[in-house]
Design a protein around this motif. Structure first.
Motif, PDB file in Angstrom:
ATOM      1  N   ALA A  41      12.858  -0.899   0.491  1.00  0.00           N
ATOM      2  CA  ALA A  41      12.372  -1.330  -0.816  1.00  0.00           C
ATOM      3  C   ALA A  41      13.374  -2.324  -1.385  1.00  0.00           C
ATOM      4  CB  ALA A  41      12.218  -0.148  -1.753  1.00  0.00           C
ATOM      5  N   VAL A  42      12.881  -3.212  -2.228  1.00  0.00           N
ATOM      6  CA  VAL A  42      13.749  -4.140  -2.940  1.00  0.00           C
ATOM      7  C   VAL A  42      13.503  -3.993  -4.432  1.00  0.00           C
ATOM      8  CG1 VAL A  42      13.954  -5.834  -1.073  1.00  0.00           C
ATOM      9  CG2 VAL A  42      12.082  -6.038  -2.713  1.00  0.00           C
ATOM     10  N   ILE A  43      14.537  -4.310  -5.200  1.00  0.00           N
ATOM     11  CA  ILE A  43      14.432  -4.294  -6.649  1.00  0.00           C
ATOM     12  C   ILE A  43      15.148  -5.528  -7.178  1.00  0.00           C
ATOM     13  CG2 ILE A  43      16.487  -2.855  -6.893  1.00  0.00           C
ATOM     14  CD1 ILE A  43      15.174  -1.650  -9.426  1.00  0.00           C
ATOM     15  N   ASP A  44      14.576  -6.141  -8.183  1.00  0.00           N
ATOM     16  CA  ASP A  44      15.238  -7.254  -8.855  1.00  0.00           C
ATOM     17  C   ASP A  44      16.077  -6.614  -9.959  1.00  0.00           C
ATOM     18  OD1 ASP A  44      16.009  -9.399 -10.445  1.00  0.00           O
ATOM     19  OD2 ASP A  44      14.135 -10.491 -10.118  1.00  0.00           O
ATOM     20  N   LEU A  45      17.332  -6.352  -9.633  1.00  0.00           N
ATOM     21  CA  LEU A  45      18.209  -5.634 -10.551  1.00  0.00           C
ATOM     22  C   LEU A  45      18.459  -6.416 -11.835  1.00  0.00           C
ATOM     23  CD1 LEU A  45      19.513  -2.904 -10.583  1.00  0.00           C
ATOM     24  CD2 LEU A  45      21.548  -3.888  -9.563  1.00  0.00           C
ATOM     25  N   THR A  46      18.464  -7.743 -11.738  1.00  0.00           N
ATOM     26  CA  THR A  46      18.638  -8.569 -12.938  1.00  0.00           C
ATOM     27  C   THR A  46      17.486  -8.342 -13.906  1.00  0.00           C
ATOM     28  OG1 THR A  46      19.844 -10.230 -11.673  1.00  0.00           O
ATOM     29  CG2 THR A  46      18.915 -10.934 -13.777  1.00  0.00           C
ATOM     30  N   ARG A  47      16.260  -8.342 -13.380  1.00  0.00           N
ATOM     31  CA  ARG A  47      15.088  -8.095 -14.223  1.00  0.00           C
ATOM     32  C   ARG A  47      15.098  -6.694 -14.799  1.00  0.00           C
ATOM     33  NH1 ARG A  47       9.816  -8.279 -11.456  1.00  0.00           N
ATOM     34  NH2 ARG A  47       8.999  -7.136 -13.198  1.00  0.00           N
ATOM     35  N   ALA A  48      15.474  -5.717 -13.982  1.00  0.00           N
ATOM     36  CA  ALA A  48      15.528  -4.329 -14.453  1.00  0.00           C
ATOM     37  C   ALA A  48      16.580  -4.182 -15.548  1.00  0.00           C
ATOM     38  CB  ALA A  48      15.822  -3.384 -13.287  1.00  0.00           C
ATOM     39  N   PHE A  49      17.718  -4.844 -15.378  1.00  0.00           N
ATOM     40  CA  PHE A  49      18.787  -4.787 -16.377  1.00  0.00           C
ATOM     41  C   PHE A  49      18.311  -5.396 -17.694  1.00  0.00           C
ATOM     42  CE2 PHE A  49      22.587  -6.280 -18.528  1.00  0.00           C
ATOM     43  CZ  PHE A  49      23.445  -5.185 -18.414  1.00  0.00           C
ATOM     44  N   GLU A  50      17.671  -6.563 -17.610  1.00  0.00           N
ATOM     45  CA  GLU A  50      17.185  -7.235 -18.818  1.00  0.00           C
ATOM     46  C   GLU A  50      16.089  -6.436 -19.515  1.00  0.00           C
ATOM     47  OE1 GLU A  50      16.086 -11.066 -17.281  1.00  0.00           O
ATOM     48  OE2 GLU A  50      18.158 -11.758 -17.212  1.00  0.00           O
ATOM     49  N   ALA A  51      15.295  -5.699 -18.741  1.00  0.00           N
ATOM     50  CA  ALA A  51      14.188  -4.936 -19.311  1.00  0.00           C
ATOM     51  C   ALA A  51      14.625  -3.567 -19.826  1.00  0.00           C
ATOM     52  CB  ALA A  51      13.092  -4.751 -18.259  1.00  0.00           C
ATOM     53  N   VAL A 141      20.015   5.913 -11.546  1.00  0.00           N
ATOM     54  CA  VAL A 141      19.415   7.244 -11.668  1.00  0.00           C
ATOM     55  C   VAL A 141      17.902   7.149 -11.529  1.00  0.00           C
ATOM     56  CG1 VAL A 141      18.954   9.115 -13.318  1.00  0.00           C
ATOM     57  CG2 VAL A 141      21.288   8.292 -12.980  1.00  0.00           C
ATOM     58  N   GLU A 142      17.297   6.172 -12.194  1.00  0.00           N
ATOM     59  CA  GLU A 142      15.835   6.023 -12.114  1.00  0.00           C
ATOM     60  C   GLU A 142      15.391   5.627 -10.705  1.00  0.00           C
ATOM     61  OE1 GLU A 142      13.501   7.068 -14.143  1.00  0.00           O
ATOM     62  OE2 GLU A 142      15.096   7.718 -15.479  1.00  0.00           O
ATOM     63  N   VAL A 143      16.165   4.783 -10.029  1.00  0.00           N
ATOM     64  CA  VAL A 143      15.824   4.422  -8.645  1.00  0.00           C
ATOM     65  C   VAL A 143      15.910   5.667  -7.766  1.00  0.00           C
ATOM     66  CG1 VAL A 143      16.577   3.123  -6.611  1.00  0.00           C
ATOM     67  CG2 VAL A 143      16.448   1.982  -8.826  1.00  0.00           C
ATOM     68  N   ALA A 144      16.953   6.472  -7.953  1.00  0.00           N
ATOM     69  CA  ALA A 144      17.109   7.699  -7.168  1.00  0.00           C
ATOM     70  C   ALA A 144      15.951   8.669  -7.433  1.00  0.00           C
ATOM     71  CB  ALA A 144      18.448   8.360  -7.479  1.00  0.00           C
ATOM     72  N   LYS A 145      15.534   8.797  -8.695  1.00  0.00           N
ATOM     73  CA  LYS A 145      14.399   9.664  -9.025  1.00  0.00           C
ATOM     74  C   LYS A 145      13.120   9.120  -8.392  1.00  0.00           C
ATOM     75  CE  LYS A 145      16.016  11.385 -13.517  1.00  0.00           C
ATOM     76  NZ  LYS A 145      15.752  11.310 -14.978  1.00  0.00           N
ATOM     77  N   LEU A 186      12.070   3.292 -16.637  1.00  0.00           N
ATOM     78  CA  LEU A 186      13.154   3.113 -17.603  1.00  0.00           C
ATOM     79  C   LEU A 186      12.620   3.139 -19.016  1.00  0.00           C
ATOM     80  CD1 LEU A 186      15.173   0.288 -15.818  1.00  0.00           C
ATOM     81  CD2 LEU A 186      15.994   2.606 -16.280  1.00  0.00           C
ATOM     82  N   LYS A 187      11.515   2.444 -19.231  1.00  0.00           N
ATOM     83  CA  LYS A 187      10.933   2.396 -20.579  1.00  0.00           C
ATOM     84  C   LYS A 187      10.383   3.758 -20.981  1.00  0.00           C
ATOM     85  CE  LYS A 187      10.018  -2.523 -20.628  1.00  0.00           C
ATOM     86  NZ  LYS A 187       9.045  -3.595 -20.674  1.00  0.00           N
ATOM     87  N   THR A 188       9.805   4.474 -20.051  1.00  0.00           N
ATOM     88  CA  THR A 188       9.267   5.803 -20.332  1.00  0.00           C
ATOM     89  C   THR A 188      10.384   6.778 -20.645  1.00  0.00           C
ATOM     90  OG1 THR A 188       7.399   5.394 -18.875  1.00  0.00           O
ATOM     91  CG2 THR A 188       7.857   7.680 -19.419  1.00  0.00           C
ATOM     92  N   SER A 189      11.464   6.704 -19.876  1.00  0.00           N
ATOM     93  CA  SER A 189      12.570   7.653 -20.098  1.00  0.00           C
ATOM     94  C   SER A 189      13.301   7.377 -21.397  1.00  0.00           C
ATOM     95  CB  SER A 189      13.550   7.626 -18.931  1.00  0.00           C
ATOM     96  OG  SER A 189      14.232   6.385 -18.871  1.00  0.00           O
TER      97      SER A 189
END
Length: 192
Positions: A41-51, A141-145, A186-189
């Motif tokens: 899997a890939v994640i755009d960590l920059t986008r996740a950080f900004e969001a 933490v959210e990625v691990a969950k 992230l937004k839900t938590s």
């Protein structure tokens, strides 16, 4: 010499040969088939950080702290400038003793400004690292969950760059982009 086989024996030998061939064929298929490749899997960590919900608040606080530090520096610089002007006036007036005292005061202000600048810069950097670390930990933490069931063998940051400015992930075809799913989590938590 001729061997004579009874029909029941022929049937038994044929059945044994047939089942042996089937067993060998099944074993051959099991050993030649490639094991399932691990999912990536890939994640755009920059986008996740900004969001991340805390990013806006952390950015606002860091901006406020930086502006306060800038104002304190300007105030101290203004005091130094005024002290140096008074020093020049005392020199012009011929009061060397008072001018020497003003120069000492100016030197002390200059040292205080240098210390202030260094301390402010270090404090701002520490606050930034702390805020960034807290947000990145929450994302981890959210990625691990999200991957708690072990669906993915590895999750890569597709926005990362190497030390040479080259993307760390050059091609991830066949991988699944989990950025949107993690941002939603992230937004839900963060919701009360």
């Amino acid at each position: 010499m001729r061997i004579s086989l009874r029909p029941a024996m022929v049937w038994l030998i044929a059945a044994l040969l047939s089942s042996s061939v089937a067993l060998l064929r099944a074993q051959s298929e099991n050993t030649t088939s490639a094991p399932a490749s691990p999912r990536i899997a890939v994640i755009d960590l920059t986008r996740a950080f900004e969001a991340h919900p805390d990013t806006t608040e952390a950015t606002a606080q860091l901006t406020k702290d930086r502006n306060e530090a800038r104002d304190a520096f300007k105030k101290a610089s203004g005091a130094l400038k005024e002290c140096l002007q008074q020093h020049q006036e005392l020199i012009r007036a011929g009061d060397r003793t008072a001018a020497a005292e003003k120069l000492k005061e100016a030197n002390e202000l200059e040292k205080a400004i240098a210390t202030l600048r260094t301390t402010q810069q270090r404090d701002l950097e520490e606050k930034f690292k702390r805020a960034k670390g807290t947000i990145l930990d929450a994302i981890r933490v959210e990625v691990a969950k999200f991957n708690a069931d072990g669906t993915y063998a590895v999750v890569l940051d597709k926005s990362a760059e190497s030390a040479f400015g080259i993307p760390a992930v050059i091609d991830a075809s066949g991988s699944e982009d989990i950025t949107d799913a993690v941002i939603a989590r992230l937004k839900t938590s963060a919701d009360p």
